[in-house]
Structures are given as structure tokens and as C-alpha cells.
Write an enzyme that holds these catalytic residues in place. Structure first.
Site, mmCIF file in Angstrom:
data_model
loop_
_atom_site.group_PDB
_atom_site.id
_atom_site.type_symbol
_atom_site.label_atom_id
_atom_site.label_comp_id
_atom_site.label_asym_id
_atom_site.label_seq_id
_atom_site.Cartn_x
_atom_site.Cartn_y
_atom_site.Cartn_z
ATOM 1 N NE ARG A 37 14.919 -4.793 -10.587
ATOM 2 C CZ ARG A 37 15.662 -4.409 -11.631
ATOM 3 N NH1 ARG A 37 16.794 -3.786 -11.448
ATOM 4 N NH2 ARG A 37 15.246 -4.663 -12.848
ATOM 5 C CG HIS A 62 -3.371 1.895 3.270
ATOM 6 N ND1 HIS A 62 -4.649 2.086 2.807
ATOM 7 C CD2 HIS A 62 -3.445 0.834 4.096
ATOM 8 C CE1 HIS A 62 -5.454 1.180 3.340
ATOM 9 N NE2 HIS A 62 -4.747 0.402 4.114
ATOM 10 N NE ARG A 64 -3.076 -2.027 1.111
ATOM 11 C CZ ARG A 64 -4.383 -1.776 1.137
ATOM 12 N NH1 ARG A 64 -5.189 -2.526 1.863
ATOM 13 N NH2 ARG A 64 -4.897 -0.788 0.427
ATOM 14 C CD GLU A 89 -4.989 5.533 3.007
ATOM 15 O OE1 GLU A 89 -5.633 6.597 2.967
ATOM 16 O OE2 GLU A 89 -4.902 4.755 2.045
ATOM 17 C CB THR A 119 -6.878 -1.876 -3.356
ATOM 18 O OG1 THR A 119 -6.930 -0.474 -3.084
ATOM 19 C CG2 THR A 119 -8.057 -2.248 -4.236
ATOM 20 C CG HIS A 209 -10.093 3.339 -3.611
ATOM 21 N ND1 HIS A 209 -10.029 2.572 -4.742
ATOM 22 C CD2 HIS A 209 -9.327 2.711 -2.688
ATOM 23 C CE1 HIS A 209 -9.281 1.518 -4.497
ATOM 24 N NE2 HIS A 209 -8.825 1.577 -3.269
ATOM 25 C CG ASP A 210 -10.697 3.190 -8.026
ATOM 26 O OD1 ASP A 210 -9.569 2.773 -8.312
ATOM 27 O OD2 ASP A 210 -11.558 2.504 -7.431
ATOM 28 N N GLY A 232 -3.398 7.953 -5.167
ATOM 29 C CA GLY A 232 -2.135 7.257 -5.361
ATOM 30 C C GLY A 232 -1.987 6.663 -6.745
ATOM 31 C CG HIS A 233 -3.587 2.829 -9.409
ATOM 32 N ND1 HIS A 233 -2.689 1.779 -9.324
ATOM 33 C CD2 HIS A 233 -4.160 2.741 -10.628
ATOM 34 C CE1 HIS A 233 -2.733 1.082 -10.445
ATOM 35 N NE2 HIS A 233 -3.616 1.648 -11.255
HETATM 36 N N1 PXP Z 1 -8.020 6.097 0.431
HETATM 37 C C1 PXP Z 1 -7.872 4.861 0.951
HETATM 38 C C2 PXP Z 1 -8.485 4.589 2.281
HETATM 39 C C3 PXP Z 1 -7.139 3.873 0.291
HETATM 40 O O1 PXP Z 1 -7.010 2.653 0.832
HETATM 41 C C4 PXP Z 1 -6.538 4.182 -0.945
HETATM 42 C C5 PXP Z 1 -5.713 3.136 -1.649
HETATM 43 O O2 PXP Z 1 -4.607 2.799 -0.859
HETATM 44 C C6 PXP Z 1 -6.716 5.473 -1.456
HETATM 45 C C7 PXP Z 1 -7.461 6.410 -0.759
HETATM 46 C C8 PXP Z 1 -6.106 5.887 -2.756
HETATM 47 O O3 PXP Z 1 -6.691 5.190 -3.810
HETATM 48 P P1 PXP Z 1 -6.043 5.242 -5.248
HETATM 49 O O4 PXP Z 1 -4.719 4.556 -5.149
HETATM 50 O O5 PXP Z 1 -7.026 4.513 -6.109
HETATM 51 O O6 PXP Z 1 -5.890 6.685 -5.620
#
Ligand code: PXP
Length: 256
Positions: A37, A62, A64, A89, A119, A209-210, A232-233
Site C-alpha cells: 500500500r 531477510h 533481499r 539473514e 524464497t 523454513h516451512d 515467518g510464513h
Molecule cells: N530461514 C531462512 C534462511 C529463510 O530464508 C526463511 C524464509 O525467509 C525462513 C527461515 C522462514 O521460513 P518460513 O517463512 O517458511 O517460516
């Protein structure tokens, strides 16, 4: 006598804190919503402080290269307010390293993302990139920053990671999450074995991650050495239904 008792209590407390797995909330997705937004809503700094108030023991960002979620300009304000652990990160480009070294987070997690990656989808090949990583890690250590390397649970790569001088590794748990539905024990076994190797090598273990409310407890039960997860997600998705405070509490519970 009283002083000795207080000291014992303090040591016991720090020992217990070291044993627990910290939840670091990755706030990239919050930045993505803000950016959609063009205003400062939601306010990232406020969200980071709220996550901490709700129990998060760390905040992860993170940035980018295209800055589509966290922007480089977000980092100083976050650094000022994060009172738990601040983890930045990303791929160690010169721009990224300048940013990290200027802002001195507690931890920097190095990730082998190509610019433009949707990602992170794999860990470092620490054998091929050992020399580059050694140099980068030495620079971060000189700035007083702890380093973690994003990595798959592969024995040779863990041994090579140790030689880079890294303090910790972060297991890329994408494969675990993907296979969890079919056969959860097979999905986690590579991480269990890899965690034993890390223990022998005296490498601290993070993971990310996930990870989500469905698979997190099982991962933690099988990798009890886990020092930190960054999520995060799934946290943002769950917060749509449960609210941010409840969601963070639910993740903390899954880690006990
Ligand atoms: N660790 C790293 C290195 C990542 O790049 C990410 C995604 O940005 C995560 C952890 C978190 O992953 P998720 O968003 O799937 O929880």
C-alpha cells in the site's frame, strides 16, 4: 551463603534458558503487506515490539536484493527496538555485509539465495564455497556478530561448515515439511543424524523454513538440541485466524 545460593540460582536459570528453543519471528511477510500500500501500515517496528511482548524470543529479517519485503532502510529502526535477539539473514553480497556490519545484529544467518529467488530453497554447498564463507565469517566475527549457515542435513557439508568457522548452522527444513505428511519419521531422521554430527562438532543448531503448528513439535522432539527456530510464513497465516498474540503463544507451546 546467600550470595552462593543466588549464584547457583542464576547459573541454573541461564542453563535452562540455554536448553530451551527460542522462537524467532520472521517479519518479512508483515513488510510485504506494508509495501503493498506504500504507507507505513502495518508499522513494522511496532509489530516487532508486539511480537516480543507476546513472547517471541527473537526477530528475524531477510532483506533481499530487490527489497520487496524488508528494506535496507528498515534495519536501523528495528535494531534500535529489538530487545531480544535480532537475526539478519541473507546472501552475503557486499551490500548485505555492509548493512549487517553497520547494524550489528546478534546473529547473521548466511543463505545461498540467488538474487530474485522467491524464497530460500536449499542450504549452502559448504565444500564448494568453503573459502568464500571463511572470509565472510571472519569479517562478521571481527564485528562481534555470531554466524549461522543455512544448510541441508548432509554429513560432508556439516564437516565443511565447521571448517568455515561458523558458530551455528540453520537446518533448511523444507524437505522435512514436504515429506512430513507421508512418513514423518523418515522425514525427520536425516535431521536427527545430522544433529548428532553437529553436537560432535560443537556447532549450535537452528532450523527454519516451512515449520508450522502441525510439524514443529515433532521436529523439536526429534532434534532436542535445537537452539532456535525462525518462522515467518506460517505464523502470519495462522495469525489471520488466531491473532498474532495467540499464534505466538501457540508456537511457544509447541516448542516446550
Ligand atoms: N530461514 C531462512 C534462511 C529463510 O530464508 C526463511 C524464509 O525467509 C525462513 C527461515 C522462514 O521460513 P518460513 O517463512 O517458511 O517460516
Amino acid at each position: 551463603m546467600l550470595v552462593e545460593l543466588t549464584l547457583i540460582k542464576y547459573r541454573l536459570l541461564t542453563f535452562l534458558i540455554e536448553l530451551m528453543t527460542r522462537l524467532s519471528v520472521n517479519i518479512n511477510k508483515i513488510a510485504l503487506i506494508r509495501n503493498s500500500r506504500g504507507s507505513n501500515y502495518p508499522d513494522l517496528v511496532q509489530v516487532a515490539m508486539d511480537c516480543e511482548e507476546f513472547g517471541a524470543q527473537g526477530i528475524t529479517v531477510h532483506p533481499r536484493p530487490d527489497q520487496r519485503h524488508i528494506r535496507y532502510s528498515d534495519i536501523p529502526a528495528l535494531k534500535d527496538v529489538v530487545s531480544t535477539e535480532f537475526n539478519i539473514e541473507g546472501y552475503p553480497s557486499e551490500d548485505f555485509l555492509d548493512l549487517v556490519i553497520k547494524n550489528k545484529p546478534h546473529q547473521c544467518t548466511l543463505v545461498p539465495d540467488e538474487p530474485g529467488a522467491l524464497t530460500s530453497d536449499c542450504g549452502w554447498d559448504t565444500i564448494t564455497h568453503k573459502e568464500k564463507l571463511k572470509i565472510v565469517i571472519a569479517r562478521l566475527h571481527d564485528a562481534g556478530i555470531r554466524v549461522s549457515l543455512f544448510i541441508d542435513p548432509i554429513a560432508d557439508r556439516l564437516h565443511a561448515a565447521k571448517e568455515t568457522g561458523t558458530d551455528r548452522i540453520e537446518f533448511y527444513t523444507g524437505s522435512f515439511a514436504q515429506d512430513y505428511g507421508d512418513h514423518k519419521q523418515d522425514a525427520v531422521d536425516p535431521f536427527r543424524y545430522a544433529a548428532k554430527i553437529c553436537h560432535e562438532l560443537e556447532l549450535g543448531i537452528n532450523a527454519g523454513h516451512d515449520l508450522n503448528l502441525e510439524n514443529l513439535s515433532f521436529f523439536k522432539a526429534n532434534v532436542p538440541e535445537l537452539l532456535e527456530v525462525s518462522i515467518g510464513h506460517a505464523i502470519v497465516c495462522d495469525a489471520l485466524y488466531f491473532g498474532l498474540k495467540n499464534t505466538i503463544q501457540m508456537y511457544l507451546k509447541a516448542l516446550t
